[in-house]
Design a protein around this motif. Structure first.
Motif, PDB file in Angstrom:
ATOM      1  N   HIS A   1       0.834  -1.197   0.000  1.00 44.04           N
ATOM      2  CA  HIS A   1       0.000   0.000   0.000  1.00 44.04           C
ATOM      3  C   HIS A   1       0.874   1.255   0.000  1.00 44.04           C
ATOM      4  CE1 HIS A   1      -3.582   2.414   0.844  1.00 44.04           C
ATOM      5  NE2 HIS A   1      -2.824   3.106   1.666  1.00 44.04           N
TER       6      HIS A   1
ATOM      7  N   VAL B   1      -8.636 -10.055  10.484  1.00 43.72           N
ATOM      8  CA  VAL B   1      -8.147  -8.944   9.659  1.00 43.72           C
ATOM      9  C   VAL B   1      -6.860  -9.340   8.945  1.00 43.72           C
ATOM     10  CG1 VAL B   1      -7.237  -6.583   9.730  1.00 43.72           C
ATOM     11  CG2 VAL B   1      -9.262  -7.169  11.064  1.00 43.72           C
TER      12      VAL B   1
ATOM     13  N   ILE C   1     -15.284 -10.836   7.730  1.00 40.78           N
ATOM     14  CA  ILE C   1     -14.266  -9.822   8.023  1.00 40.78           C
ATOM     15  C   ILE C   1     -13.101  -9.828   7.013  1.00 40.78           C
ATOM     16  CG2 ILE C   1     -12.627  -8.972   9.760  1.00 40.78           C
ATOM     17  CD1 ILE C   1     -14.618 -10.004  11.893  1.00 40.78           C
ATOM     18  N   PRO C   2     -12.439 -10.990   6.812  1.00 39.86           N
ATOM     19  CA  PRO C   2     -11.347 -10.952   5.834  1.00 39.86           C
ATOM     20  C   PRO C   2     -11.795 -10.544   4.437  1.00 39.86           C
ATOM     21  CG  PRO C   2     -11.701 -13.188   6.642  1.00 39.86           C
ATOM     22  CD  PRO C   2     -12.540 -12.286   7.468  1.00 39.86           C
TER      23      PRO C   2
ATOM     24  N   VAL D   1     -12.224  -6.744   4.475  1.00 36.50           N
ATOM     25  CA  VAL D   1     -10.894  -6.124   4.550  1.00 36.50           C
ATOM     26  C   VAL D   1     -10.188  -6.193   3.204  1.00 36.50           C
ATOM     27  CG1 VAL D   1      -8.584  -6.427   5.535  1.00 36.50           C
ATOM     28  CG2 VAL D   1     -10.580  -6.459   7.025  1.00 36.50           C
ATOM     29  N   ALA D   2     -10.189  -7.372   2.605  1.00 38.51           N
ATOM     30  CA  ALA D   2      -9.480  -7.562   1.333  1.00 38.51           C
ATOM     31  C   ALA D   2     -10.089  -6.685   0.242  1.00 38.51           C
ATOM     32  CB  ALA D   2      -9.515  -9.032   0.919  1.00 38.51           C
TER      33      ALA D   2
ATOM     34  N   ILE E   1      -9.289  -2.875   0.760  1.00 40.42           N
ATOM     35  CA  ILE E   1      -7.920  -2.505   0.381  1.00 40.42           C
ATOM     36  C   ILE E   1      -7.732  -2.620  -1.127  1.00 40.42           C
ATOM     37  CG2 ILE E   1      -5.473  -3.083   0.637  1.00 40.42           C
ATOM     38  CD1 ILE E   1      -6.159  -4.140   3.435  1.00 40.42           C
ATOM     39  N   TRP E   2      -8.275  -3.694  -1.678  1.00 42.69           N
ATOM     40  CA  TRP E   2      -8.061  -3.982  -3.096  1.00 42.69           C
ATOM     41  C   TRP E   2      -8.820  -2.997  -3.989  1.00 42.69           C
ATOM     42  CZ3 TRP E   2     -11.135  -7.806  -6.392  1.00 42.69           C
ATOM     43  CH2 TRP E   2     -10.529  -7.998  -7.641  1.00 42.69           C
TER      44      TRP E   2
ATOM     45  N   VAL F   1      -8.214   1.472   0.589  1.00 42.08           N
ATOM     46  CA  VAL F   1      -8.169   1.792   2.020  1.00 42.08           C
ATOM     47  C   VAL F   1      -6.809   1.361   2.578  1.00 42.08           C
ATOM     48  CG1 VAL F   1      -9.162   1.206   4.279  1.00 42.08           C
ATOM     49  CG2 VAL F   1     -10.660   1.544   2.307  1.00 42.08           C
ATOM     50  N   SER F   2      -6.241   2.168   3.474  1.00 41.83           N
ATOM     51  CA  SER F   2      -4.952   1.797   4.056  1.00 41.83           C
ATOM     52  C   SER F   2      -5.109   0.614   5.008  1.00 41.83           C
ATOM     53  CB  SER F   2      -4.355   2.976   4.811  1.00 41.83           C
ATOM     54  OG  SER F   2      -3.259   2.527   5.571  1.00 41.83           O
ATOM     55  N   PRO F   3      -4.215  -0.384   4.915  1.00 43.30           N
ATOM     56  CA  PRO F   3      -4.269  -1.515   5.852  1.00 43.30           C
ATOM     57  C   PRO F   3      -4.211  -1.071   7.309  1.00 43.30           C
ATOM     58  CG  PRO F   3      -2.748  -1.975   4.071  1.00 43.30           C
ATOM     59  CD  PRO F   3      -3.168  -0.546   3.911  1.00 43.30           C
TER      60      PRO F   3
ATOM     61  N   CYS G   1      -7.582  -0.826   8.707  1.00 41.88           N
ATOM     62  CA  CYS G   1      -8.184  -2.152   8.906  1.00 41.88           C
ATOM     63  C   CYS G   1      -7.673  -2.775  10.211  1.00 41.88           C
ATOM     64  CB  CYS G   1      -7.845  -3.067   7.733  1.00 41.88           C
ATOM     65  SG  CYS G   1      -8.438  -2.438   6.167  1.00 41.88           S
ATOM     66  N   ILE G   2      -6.379  -2.569  10.486  1.00 43.74           N
ATOM     67  CA  ILE G   2      -5.791  -3.124  11.713  1.00 43.74           C
ATOM     68  C   ILE G   2      -6.399  -2.454  12.940  1.00 43.74           C
ATOM     69  CG2 ILE G   2      -3.644  -3.250  13.051  1.00 43.74           C
ATOM     70  CD1 ILE G   2      -2.265  -3.551  10.212  1.00 43.74           C
TER      71      ILE G   2
ATOM     72  N   GLY H   1      -9.898  -3.658  13.371  1.00 41.16           N
ATOM     73  CA  GLY H   1      -9.922  -5.039  13.861  1.00 41.16           C
ATOM     74  C   GLY H   1      -9.729  -5.100  15.364  1.00 41.16           C
TER      75      GLY H   1
END
Lengths: 182, 190
Positions: A31, A125, B144-145, B148-149, B152-153, B157-159, B162-163, B166
């Motif tokens: 990213h 996550v 959830i995954p 999230v995926a 971002i994809w 969205v910045s990981p 997501c962290i 979470g």
């Protein structure tokens, strides 16, 4: 100077939020280096295929992928060894601070339900993070021609997931296949 | 007696130089060197430290070397161990970065990497499945995954968000759970 500062801050962020191991960290690195245009730059630091090549190189060389990518990108972005030094120190700095400051606290509160619940929330996550890295890599640049690229990907997947072959060998085989085919 | 800092440095340098794949590949080696060979820490302590190293963010191998070094000789010890872990990959990658750029346009190298790139994608798909299995997703957390995926994809969205979401989500889930069990206990009494 701006580039060094943004290298430092970017890798500090990667080190600070790098939960869930190397592959999950990959989505953060991707990213920051492929998607986002950092301060002092006019384009993202890397193209998708350059990023993929760095992942390949770091799988073939010893050491963690976080260090490998920091060292490599630090050099290519600044053209100087100091870029590597800055990025590598930045990605390790949170480890030092957190280990020295909070490791005892975590060890003492291992069974604390709040801490446990936070890590429980992070687990799914992390799966999504790795999946996003894989999805972002499934692009034209990496799959330059449909037939052979997809065949290589499928065979590699079978070798690594079902046959449990070490990634180094999978990359070596794919490299030989690329040399023969193209 | 040999200098402990030098010993820490060379031990972790050996580990850094000979493990491919980082992280989990390094753990058994670190255990053998630190627990069995040098007897710096006990196996119980090692397992505790590993749990901490895993829960903290950052590079697992670096976390582990900082923890072991710190336990033996404080900050100086952790520096000696961490620099040992980092140095081999730093030097190797730096050499590759300096020389690889020059051969990158070579047609042979280009065709080799054209073959390697799809394999790298496969290497990252594999841990998606294995971590999904070990995360023990149920009908609720299964989404959830995927969210999230896709975030971002597709949305960029910045990981990092997501962290944070979470961790926060796990905490809120805990609060809600506790509140609802408290209510049901109260309800039972009345």
């Amino acid at each position: 100077m701006m580039t060094y500062l943004s290298l430092f801050l970017t890798y500090l962020k990667i080190g600070l939020f790098g939960f869930g191991g190397g592959y999950a960290m990959l989505s953060l690195i991707q990213h920051e280096t492929v998607e986002v245009v950092q301060w002092g730059a006019t384009a993202p630091w890397l193209t998708q295929s350059e990023f993929t090549d760095i992942v390949a190189i770091s799988q073939m060389t010893p050491g963690p992928i976080g260090i490998n990518s920091a060292t490599y990108i630090g050099y290519t972005v600044t053209g100087s060894v100091w870029g590597s030094v800055v990025a590598t120190i930045a990605v390790c700095l949170p480890s030092f601070l957190l280990v020295l400051l909070v490791s005892r606290f975590i060890l003492r509160n291992k069974e604390n339900p709040i801490i446990k619940s936070i890590f429980k929330g992070l687990r799914p996550v992390v799966v999504g993070l790795i999946a996003s890295a894989a999805l972002l890599l499934m692009n034209r640049e990496n799959f330059s021609d449909n037939t052979f690229s997809i065949a290589i990907a499928i065979v590699s997947f079978i070798l690594v997931y079902f046959a449990k072959l070490h990634p180094i060998w999978v990359i070596a085989i794919a490299g030989v296949a690329g040399y023969i085919i193209y | 007696m040999k200098n402990i800092y030098l010993q820490l440095f060379t031990t972790f340098m050996k580990i850094g130089a000979f493990t491919f794949g980082g992280g989990w590949a390094m753990i058994p080696l670190i255990e053998r060197e630190v627990v069995d060979k040098h007897k710096w820490i006990s196996r119980e302590d090692f397992i505790d430290e590993l749990a901490v190293a895993q829960s903290l963010p950052g590079i697992l191998a670096v976390n582990m070397s900082v923890l072991v070094g710190n336990k033996l000789r404080g900050l100086k010890g952790s520096l000696a161990a961490a620099i040992g872990t980092i140095l081999p990959s730093f030097v190797i990658i730096l050499l590759i970065a300096i020389f690889f750029v020059r051969i990158y346009d070579n047609p042979t190298v280009a065709s080799i990497f054209k073959g390697i790139r799809p394999a790298v994608v496969a290497l990252i798909v594999a841990p998606v499945l294995s971590t999904a299995k070990s995360a023990k997703l149920n009908r609720l957390t299964f989404a959830i995954p995927i969210v999230v995926a896709l975030a971002i994809w597709m949305c960029g969205v910045s990981p990092v968000w997501c962290i944070i979401a979470g961790g926060l989500g796990g905490y809120i889930h805990y609060i809600v759970n506790r509140y609802s069990t408290m209510c049901s206990k109260k309800g039972g009494k009345e």
